[in-house]
Design an enzyme around this catalytic site. Structure first.
Site, mmCIF file in Angstrom:
data_model
loop_
_atom_site.group_PDB
_atom_site.id
_atom_site.type_symbol
_atom_site.label_atom_id
_atom_site.label_comp_id
_atom_site.label_asym_id
_atom_site.label_seq_id
_atom_site.Cartn_x
_atom_site.Cartn_y
_atom_site.Cartn_z
ATOM 1 N N CYS A 264 -2.998 35.077 66.317
ATOM 2 C CA CYS A 264 -1.857 34.145 66.276
ATOM 3 C C CYS A 264 -2.125 32.855 67.050
ATOM 4 O O CYS A 264 -1.429 31.863 66.863
ATOM 5 C CB CYS A 264 -0.607 34.815 66.835
ATOM 6 N N HIS B 275 4.600 29.597 68.768
ATOM 7 C CA HIS B 275 4.262 30.581 67.741
ATOM 8 C C HIS B 275 5.527 31.391 67.457
ATOM 9 O O HIS B 275 6.189 31.872 68.376
ATOM 10 C CB HIS B 275 3.142 31.488 68.255
ATOM 11 N N ASN C 101 6.747 36.361 61.241
ATOM 12 C CA ASN C 101 5.564 36.005 62.022
ATOM 13 C C ASN C 101 4.398 35.784 61.052
ATOM 14 O O ASN C 101 3.907 36.734 60.449
ATOM 15 C CB ASN C 101 5.280 37.146 63.010
HETATM 16 O O1 UT7 Z 1 2.313 37.592 67.038
HETATM 17 C C1 UT7 Z 1 2.117 38.001 68.361
HETATM 18 C C2 UT7 Z 1 2.071 39.437 68.530
HETATM 19 N N1 UT7 Z 1 3.225 40.238 68.224
HETATM 20 C C3 UT7 Z 1 4.419 40.122 68.856
HETATM 21 O O2 UT7 Z 1 4.704 39.175 69.514
HETATM 22 C C4 UT7 Z 1 5.385 41.275 68.724
HETATM 23 C C5 UT7 Z 1 5.870 41.696 70.091
HETATM 24 N N2 UT7 Z 1 6.789 42.802 70.068
HETATM 25 C C6 UT7 Z 1 8.024 42.756 69.512
HETATM 26 O O3 UT7 Z 1 8.394 41.761 68.954
HETATM 27 C C7 UT7 Z 1 8.926 43.952 69.649
HETATM 28 O O4 UT7 Z 1 8.337 44.881 70.531
HETATM 29 C C8 UT7 Z 1 9.257 44.632 68.299
HETATM 30 C C9 UT7 Z 1 10.192 43.748 67.485
HETATM 31 C C10 UT7 Z 1 7.990 44.901 67.500
HETATM 32 C C11 UT7 Z 1 9.975 45.962 68.532
HETATM 33 O O5 UT7 Z 1 11.137 45.763 69.303
HETATM 34 P P1 UT7 Z 1 11.423 46.651 70.601
HETATM 35 O O6 UT7 Z 1 12.730 46.265 71.101
HETATM 36 O O7 UT7 Z 1 10.245 46.496 71.528
HETATM 37 O O8 UT7 Z 1 11.495 48.111 70.000
HETATM 38 P P2 UT7 Z 1 10.593 49.403 70.323
HETATM 39 O O9 UT7 Z 1 9.226 49.267 69.707
HETATM 40 O O10 UT7 Z 1 10.663 49.709 71.761
HETATM 41 O O11 UT7 Z 1 11.388 50.501 69.524
HETATM 42 C C12 UT7 Z 1 12.742 50.855 69.848
HETATM 43 C C13 UT7 Z 1 13.232 51.871 68.834
HETATM 44 C C14 UT7 Z 1 12.255 53.033 68.635
HETATM 45 O O12 UT7 Z 1 13.029 54.210 68.393
HETATM 46 P P3 UT7 Z 1 13.263 55.274 69.579
HETATM 47 O O13 UT7 Z 1 11.908 55.717 70.004
HETATM 48 O O14 UT7 Z 1 13.988 54.504 70.651
HETATM 49 O O15 UT7 Z 1 14.089 56.310 68.908
HETATM 50 C C15 UT7 Z 1 11.531 52.674 67.360
HETATM 51 O O16 UT7 Z 1 11.037 53.791 66.676
HETATM 52 O O17 UT7 Z 1 13.377 51.267 67.551
HETATM 53 C C16 UT7 Z 1 12.635 51.996 66.571
HETATM 54 N N3 UT7 Z 1 12.132 51.074 65.559
HETATM 55 C C17 UT7 Z 1 12.865 50.724 64.484
HETATM 56 N N4 UT7 Z 1 14.101 51.063 64.073
HETATM 57 C C18 UT7 Z 1 14.554 50.507 62.942
HETATM 58 C C19 UT7 Z 1 10.947 50.442 65.509
HETATM 59 N N5 UT7 Z 1 10.892 49.675 64.410
HETATM 60 C C20 UT7 Z 1 12.063 49.835 63.764
HETATM 61 C C21 UT7 Z 1 12.591 49.291 62.566
HETATM 62 N N6 UT7 Z 1 13.836 49.656 62.202
HETATM 63 N N7 UT7 Z 1 11.908 48.416 61.799
#
Ligand code: UT7
Length: 324
Positions: free
Chosen positions: A112, A251, A281
């Site tokens: 990125c 970004h 993204n």
């Molecule tokens: O381009 C540069 C590199 N990438 C980034 O900058 C991405 C950086 N990270 C993020 O943007 C965030 O971490 C995400 C948007 C990817 C995820 O958000 P989060 O608030 O960190 O969620 P999490 O991964 O901690 O997941 C929370 C919950 C989990 O369920 P449990 O374990 O709490 O039951 C996940 O399984 O949300 C669940 N989850 C979803 N639920 C519905 C993960 N993806 C989804 C989804 N829909 N698409």
């Protein structure tokens, strides 16, 4: 005085994929995606939308704005992690597509952060030879590298390309400076293996395949801190006050990362250009796409100081200051 952006361009595939469309293929909801990422739609390419073709369409628009012909271009740098082939480079295909017969061409891989890395490289070429005209392009078809069964990642990414034409100008305009970083120790948190090795001695036993793999929460933490530090160091290096910045073009990873960054730095939200809601993204393409949109909306006036910042796989991150 410096290396200026003479023209900008962007190209997005036509097909719009909504959060509701994604609800049909993975266990997710429009509400979750909007709250956690700020994304409503993304563009996804189809047949004929290989990365180099998106890149060439964006480049044509940038050339048109700059009033520079493809034949005048000396160098083409494409920042990408999703070329349709490993060799030749995406940049060579762009050169062919544009008919840029005088240019040499190569890709860089900084995920990125690829666009800010490529911009820095192009700035150095132009400082060494002010007669050079350079095309810097960020282009991706991450839909071809996404695991469409993985709800953690497939909701985030989109396809697209953005381009700038760079050249030397007299007067007080151009790239002021950049601060770039990498940390390979953290590669596991965000990575993508290529296809299996043809050499059995070199098989990577940990290889989970050719898709993007991400520890989202960890990446989030590092991204905010790293971009904040890079910006502070760059402002200090160039002796530019935070208040002097007219527009921040970050970004477009995730609205929450951007909100957190803005809050920690104490930048007014209206100074930050955001279009992640429309395109998701798009990795190396996100900054040049946003730059083109901001430029065509007249968000920058001559003399304005613009800040770019990025974070991505590697890890790679950095920031760039430009006087428009
Ligand atoms: O381009 C540069 C590199 N990438 C980034 O900058 C991405 C950086 N990270 C993020 O943007 C965030 O971490 C995400 C948007 C990817 C995820 O958000 P989060 O608030 O960190 O969620 P999490 O991964 O901690 O997941 C929370 C919950 C989990 O369920 P449990 O374990 O709490 O039951 C996940 O399984 O949300 C669940 N989850 C979803 N639920 C519905 C993960 N993806 C989804 C989804 N829909 N698409």
């Amino acid at each position: 005085m410096g290396t200026a952006i003479l023209g900008t361009g962007a190209y997005l595939p036509e097909r719009v994929v909504t959060n509701q469309d994604l609800e049909k293929i993975v266990d997710t909801s429009d509400e979750w995606i909007q709250t956690r990422t700020g994304i409503s739609t993304r563009r996804i390419g189809g047949q004929g939308d290989e990365t180099y073709r998106l890149a060439a369409r964006a480049a044509e628009k940038a050339l048109q704005m700059a009033e520079v012909s493809a034949y005048e271009i000396d160098l083409i740098i494409v920042a990408t992690i999703s070329s349709h082939m490993l060799m030749p480079s995406c940049a060579c295909f762009v050169q062919k597509e544009l008919g840029a017969g005088r240019a040499f061409a190569f890709d860089i891989n900084a995920a990125c952060s690829g666009f800010v890395y490529a911009l820095d490289l192009a700035d150095k070429y132009i400082q060494a030879d002010p007669n050079k005209k350079i095309l810097v392009i960020g282009a991706e078809t991450l839909s071809s590298r996404t695991n469409w069964d993985d709800r953690n990642t497939c909701i985030l990414f989109g396809d697209g390309a953005g381009a700038v034409v760079l050249g030397h100008v007299e007067g007080n305009r151009g790239v002021i400076g950049a601060k770039l970083f990498s940390d390979g120790n953290l590669w596991r948190l965000l990575h993508m293996h290529t296809a299996a090795s043809c050499n059995p001695e070199l098989v990577q036993s940990e290889s989970p395949g050719a898709h993007i793999v991400m520890e989202g929460r960890e990446v989030f933490k590092y991204a905010v801190k790293a971009m904040e530090e890079a910006i502070i160091l760059l402002l200090d290096q160039e002796q530019v006050a935070l208040d002097a910045i007219k527009l921040v073009i970050p970004h477009q990873a995730n609205i929450r990362i951007l909100n957190k960054l803005v809050e920690r730095l104490g930048i007014r939200a209206e100074k930050v250009f955001i279009n992640v809601q429309k395109y998701g993204n798009t990795s190396a393409a996100s900054i040049p796409i946003a730059l083109d949109e901001a430029n065509r909306d007249s968000r920058m006036q001559p003399g304005d100081i613009v800040l770019l910042c990025s974070f991505g796989g590697g890890f790679t991150w950095g920031a760039t200051l430009i006087r428009w």
